[in-house]
Design a protein around this motif. Structure first.
Motif, PDB file in Angstrom:
ATOM      1  N   LEU A 139       0.854  -1.192   0.000  1.00  0.00           N
ATOM      2  CA  LEU A 139       0.000   0.000   0.000  1.00  0.00           C
ATOM      3  C   LEU A 139       0.884   1.234   0.000  1.00  0.00           C
ATOM      4  O   LEU A 139       1.767   1.365   0.839  1.00  0.00           O
ATOM      5  CB  LEU A 139      -0.897   0.011   1.247  1.00  0.00           C
ATOM      6  N   SER A 140       0.667   2.094  -0.970  1.00  0.00           N
ATOM      7  CA  SER A 140       1.418   3.349  -1.055  1.00  0.00           C
ATOM      8  C   SER A 140       0.451   4.466  -1.396  1.00  0.00           C
ATOM      9  O   SER A 140      -0.513   4.260  -2.132  1.00  0.00           O
ATOM     10  CB  SER A 140       2.497   3.269  -2.141  1.00  0.00           C
ATOM     11  N   GLY A 141       0.731   5.637  -0.881  1.00  0.00           N
ATOM     12  CA  GLY A 141      -0.115   6.774  -1.194  1.00  0.00           C
ATOM     13  C   GLY A 141       0.467   8.051  -0.634  1.00  0.00           C
ATOM     14  O   GLY A 141       1.430   8.034   0.129  1.00  0.00           O
ATOM     15  N   SER A 142      -0.123   9.150  -1.062  1.00  0.00           N
ATOM     16  CA  SER A 142       0.309  10.444  -0.540  1.00  0.00           C
ATOM     17  C   SER A 142      -0.924  11.309  -0.332  1.00  0.00           C
ATOM     18  O   SER A 142      -1.972  11.094  -0.939  1.00  0.00           O
ATOM     19  CB  SER A 142       1.287  11.124  -1.492  1.00  0.00           C
ATOM     20  N   ILE A 143      -0.769  12.274   0.539  1.00  0.00           N
ATOM     21  CA  ILE A 143      -1.854  13.193   0.840  1.00  0.00           C
ATOM     22  C   ILE A 143      -1.236  14.567   1.098  1.00  0.00           C
ATOM     23  O   ILE A 143      -0.153  14.665   1.670  1.00  0.00           O
ATOM     24  CB  ILE A 143      -2.679  12.696   2.050  1.00  0.00           C
ATOM     25  N   ARG A 144      -1.904  15.611   0.622  1.00  0.00           N
ATOM     26  CA  ARG A 144      -1.400  16.982   0.790  1.00  0.00           C
ATOM     27  C   ARG A 144      -2.525  17.853   1.332  1.00  0.00           C
ATOM     28  O   ARG A 144      -3.663  17.769   0.895  1.00  0.00           O
ATOM     29  CB  ARG A 144      -0.941  17.532  -0.557  1.00  0.00           C
ATOM     30  N   ARG A 145      -2.171  18.681   2.297  1.00  0.00           N
ATOM     31  CA  ARG A 145      -3.141  19.604   2.898  1.00  0.00           C
ATOM     32  C   ARG A 145      -2.467  20.945   3.169  1.00  0.00           C
ATOM     33  O   ARG A 145      -1.255  21.020   3.317  1.00  0.00           O
ATOM     34  CB  ARG A 145      -3.674  19.058   4.229  1.00  0.00           C
ATOM     35  N   GLN A 146      -3.302  21.987   3.274  1.00  0.00           N
ATOM     36  CA  GLN A 146      -2.810  23.329   3.589  1.00  0.00           C
ATOM     37  C   GLN A 146      -3.607  23.905   4.752  1.00  0.00           C
ATOM     38  O   GLN A 146      -4.785  23.583   4.911  1.00  0.00           O
ATOM     39  CB  GLN A 146      -2.986  24.266   2.393  1.00  0.00           C
ATOM     40  N   MET A 147      -2.953  24.742   5.535  1.00  0.00           N
ATOM     41  CA  MET A 147      -3.645  25.476   6.594  1.00  0.00           C
ATOM     42  C   MET A 147      -2.975  26.829   6.767  1.00  0.00           C
ATOM     43  O   MET A 147      -1.766  26.949   6.572  1.00  0.00           O
ATOM     44  CB  MET A 147      -3.668  24.691   7.916  1.00  0.00           C
TER      45      MET A 147
END
Length: 141
Positions: free
Chosen positions: A75-83
């Motif tokens: 399982l591989s993945g990425s996630i991006r968020r901003q605040m």
């Protein structure tokens, strides 16, 4: 760390967690695994002891298992968020940036847990149901 054109500065923090068999974070059936987080914080100019911080975070996660009961799984993945936050500089920039990064890492970890792992668990259990569940559904002949 570098200056930007708006009289502020930008800082970058990298966090790596090695969960492989040879790593110090080894747990359970994990053959290989890594948590790589990149946090970039733009710090605006100070106005009356208040500063605008803009944090952009990306986490890349890789997990691999290989054992008898669950088989081989990757399982591989990425996630991006901003605040963005406006904070007082009374405690200092480093303290403010650290708090923002901690909060963001917690949010990203929860998102990965709910979205990636929750959905993956649902799909795996549908495609490869546990042996106990298969035996309960099969009629006796």
């Amino acid at each position: 760390m570098w200056e930007d054109e708006n009289e502020g500065f930008v800082a970058c923090f990298l966090i790596k967690k090695d969960g492989s068999k040879t790593g110090h974070g080894r747990r359970g059936y994990l053959q290989e695994g890594a948590w790589d987080a990149i946090h970039v914080i733009e710090v605006g100019p100070e106005e009356e002891e208040i500063v605008q911080y803009c944090l952009t975070s990306t986490v890349m996660l890789t997990l691999t298992t290989d054992n008898e009961s669950s088989g081989s799984f990757n399982l591989s993945g990425s996630i991006r968020r901003q605040m963005s936050m406006k904070l007082s500089v009374s405690e200092g920039h480093l303290c403010n940036m650290g708090k923002m990064i901690e909060e963001m890492e917690g949010k990203l970890r929860n998102s990965l847990d709910q979205v990636y792992f929750g959905k993956t668990n649902e799909m795996v259990c549908t495609l490869r149901p546990p042996a106990e569940l298969v035996q309960m559904k099969l009629p006796d002949t």
